[in-house]
Design a protein around this motif. Structure first.
Motif, short mmCIF file in Angstrom:
data_model
loop_
_atom_site.label_atom_id
_atom_site.label_comp_id
_atom_site.label_asym_id
_atom_site.label_seq_id
_atom_site.Cartn_x
_atom_site.Cartn_y
_atom_site.Cartn_z
N PRO A 318 1.74 14.40 11.88
CA PRO A 318 0.43 13.72 11.84
C PRO A 318 0.39 12.51 10.92
O PRO A 318 -0.32 11.55 11.18
CB PRO A 318 -0.51 14.81 11.33
N THR A 319 1.17 12.52 9.84
CA THR A 319 1.09 11.46 8.83
C THR A 319 2.46 10.81 8.68
O THR A 319 3.45 11.49 8.38
CB THR A 319 0.65 12.02 7.47
N ILE A 320 2.52 9.50 8.87
CA ILE A 320 3.79 8.77 8.82
C ILE A 320 3.66 7.63 7.82
O ILE A 320 2.67 6.89 7.82
CB ILE A 320 4.17 8.22 10.22
N GLY A 321 4.65 7.49 6.96
CA GLY A 321 4.67 6.42 5.97
C GLY A 321 5.47 5.23 6.48
O GLY A 321 6.58 5.40 7.00
N ILE A 322 4.89 4.05 6.35
CA ILE A 322 5.59 2.81 6.70
C ILE A 322 6.18 2.26 5.40
O ILE A 322 5.45 1.84 4.51
CB ILE A 322 4.65 1.79 7.34
N LEU A 323 7.48 2.29 5.30
CA LEU A 323 8.18 1.91 4.08
C LEU A 323 8.71 0.49 4.22
O LEU A 323 9.61 0.23 5.02
CB LEU A 323 9.33 2.89 3.81
N ILE A 324 8.15 -0.44 3.46
CA ILE A 324 8.60 -1.83 3.49
C ILE A 324 9.77 -1.98 2.53
O ILE A 324 9.61 -1.84 1.31
CB ILE A 324 7.46 -2.79 3.12
N ASN A 325 10.93 -2.25 3.08
CA ASN A 325 12.15 -2.36 2.28
C ASN A 325 12.68 -3.78 2.25
O ASN A 325 13.85 -4.00 1.95
CB ASN A 325 13.22 -1.40 2.83
#
Length: 561
Positions: A318-325
């Motif tokens: 349900p919950t997804i993190g968008i990781l800006i690298n």
């Protein structure tokens, strides 16, 4: 939960002075390159020439960790070389001005005025350049660190070592690939043993520091009788069929023709490149530059299986993190917007994170996140090489596209894409068909457009169990124009609203899975959270403040009282 009778001690007693009892055993490495090797490997003359041609005055020198040992010497040679060029330029300008004045026969006053004006212009144009060494990159060493360069107001970045060649967003770049030597005789013998048929179609590739050997190898192999070789050239295009390399003419006409070619790659390629090429060419052979024997061809079957396994949990997460690298790749903001829209269209809750250099411990702090999708340069898109195991799956934008397809179209034929820029160019992304723009959008991609209130059930593909809250944000609700003027909306608020048990936590009237997780599942909320604070009060009931006193000063290694 047990309670404490006193607050936790968050400071060190004053009598404890920090001293390191162990002697330092780290020895500083010294540069082993001769003066000639230094000039050749770091291309000192070319760098000076390009800096002068660009008239840049503030230059940032970005070195990878393994090359920092040479950074002081490179800095000094560039500084001295630029000073000599400035002095020579002044002499040439002064000589030209003197010759012009003598030949024109102007009077002494006019000659003096023109000389002074020319001197002022020369001083402005020939101001001393300021060089700065960037010793610690914000993200991967392959990316141009525009963030650190902007901290020193740099006009240009000189990037040393291998590079992902991702297009930058703000600053011009001078690439110095630091060419490395190659045992050409061993490379030729290895090629002949690998491809005994002189008619084999082979693309010659090499890692960035070895690419200058490709043309030489091509000419020598042509002399051995090989007729169907293609020497690749460096191009700044990560979305190419051969990332950052030119492709054979036949492949430009039809991409499927590239599968008729094998690839002979000098030096071990990064894993994302290996996965990208796996489904695009016939086979890959890697020539090792660090061993006496050639490296055996690397198989990607096991790695692709691990990547496919990581995708199985995404449809039910349900919950997804968008990781800006990365903050330097030109289209990273477009990729962020696209991923946010994609997740919202599937009812997922997305949180955006920027944590600098990624490691397992950093991501473990966010236990609310069920999976991560990384926006990074194409060479840093896989985080498996960081060591340790992440608590949640970490995938690429391409893999997220595959995972969120409907069950009827979720078919992965083994292809793999590292560069998110190529995904943004594909018109089929919005409808969930990353590789077939003409394919009809699946029911999973368009479930938000379904007028029915019944959602398609979601099952965890690993366990087979039904997941009741795979879409916590639900379907997008249309605003009724007839009710817009009925009542003024409540002013926005950032306060966390905690409702009675059984209700959900909301922020600004919007469901917040992160806040819900904090309320129900987190058992530790910080130091001192289990201690009830009691203030001392005077006769009037006012809180008594502590007496002010001079604190300690100095550094943590040894405070001054």
């Amino acid at each position: 939960m047990a309670t404490t009778s006193a607050p936790p001690i968050l400071s060190t007693p004053s009598e404890h002075v920090f001293h390191d009892p162990t002697a330092s055993t780290t020895e500083l490495k010294e540069s082993k390159l001769s003066e000639e090797e230094l000039y050749i490997q770091y291309e000192i003359p070319r760098t000076i020439r390009e800096i002068r041609d660009g008239r840049w005055k503030r230059i940032a020198l970005q070195f990878p960790d393994e090359m920092l040992v040479d950074a002081p010497r490179v800095f000094e040679r560039l500084r001295d070389g630029l000073a000599r060029e400035r002095a020579e330029s002044r002499r040439q300008k002064a000589g030209r001005n003197g010759v012009e004045a003598i030949g024109s026969g102007v009077d002494a006053v006019k000659l003096e005025d023109e000389t002074q004006q020319s001197t002022r212009e020369a001083d402005s144009d020939e101001a001393e350049e300021k060089l700065t060494i960037l010793a610690d990159t914000s993200y991967g060493a392959c990316c141009v660190d525009e963030i650190a360069a902007e901290h020193v107001d740099a006009d240009v970045v000189v990037h040393y070592g291998r590079s992902c060649l991702s297009p930058t967003a703000r600053l011009p770049v001078i690439y110095v690939f630091t060419p490395q030597p190659l045992n050409m005789a061993r490379a030729i013998a290895d090629f002949k043993a690998t491809y005994p048929d002189l008619d084999d179609r082979v693309c010659l590739m090499a890692d960035i520091p070895y690419h200058h050997h490709v043309e030489t190898l091509y000419q020598k192999l042509r002399g051995e009788g090989y007729t169907n070789l293609f020497p690749t050239e460096i191009q700044h295009d990560p979305s190419s069929l051969l990332p950052n390399r030119s492709i054979p003419p036949s492949a430009k006409e039809n991409a499927e023709n590239l599968k008729e070619y094998s690839i002979y790659h000098i030096s071990t390629p990064p894993t994302p490149l290996l996965l990208t090429l796996t489904s695009r060419v016939r086979n890959i052979h890697i020539h090792s530059t660090s061993a006496d024997t050639s490296e055996a061809p690397r198989t990607t079957i096991a790695l692709l299986r691990r990547r496919y396994a990581a995708l199985q949990s995404l449809p039910s997460t349900p919950t997804i993190g968008i990781l800006i690298n990365t903050l330097s790749v030109r289209s990273y903001l477009s990729a962020l917007t696209h991923l946010q829209s994609l997740l919202a269209s599937h009812g997922k809750k997305a949180y955006t994170f920027v944590v600098g250099k990624v490691n397992v411990a950093k991501l473990a702090n966010f236990s609310e996140i069920g999976a991560w999708v990384v926006i990074s340069c194409w060479e840093s898109s896989l985080l498996e090489g960081l060591g340790g195991d992440f608590m949640a799956p970490v995938v690429t934008p391409f893999e997220l596209e595959v995972a969120l397809k409907g069950e009827g179209s979720r078919v992965w034929g083994g292809e793999w894409e590292a560069d998110f820029g190529s995904l943004l160019k594909n018109d089929g992304l919005v409808n969930g068909s990353a590789h077939n723009p003409g394919e009809t959008a699946s029911s999973e991609a368009n479930w938000a457009d379904d007028p029915s209130d019944d959602e398609e059930p979601t099952f965890d593909l690993r366990t087979g169990r039904y997941v009741s809250r795979s879409r916590p944000m639900g379907k997008p609700r249309a605003v009724d124009p007839s009710t817009t003027g009925a009542a003024a909306p409540a002013p926005p608020s950032s306060a966390l609203v905690q409702r009675a048990k059984g209700d959900v936590a909301v922020i600004n009237g919007v469901l917040s899975p992160g806040a819900e997780f904090l309320r129900e599942k987190r058992t530790w909320t910080g130091l001192g959270s289990d201690y009830e604070i009691a203030y001392e009060r005077d006769e009037e009931g006012k809180i008594r403040g502590a007496a002010m006193e001079v604190g300690r000063s100095g550094v943590a290694k040894g405070y001054d009282m």
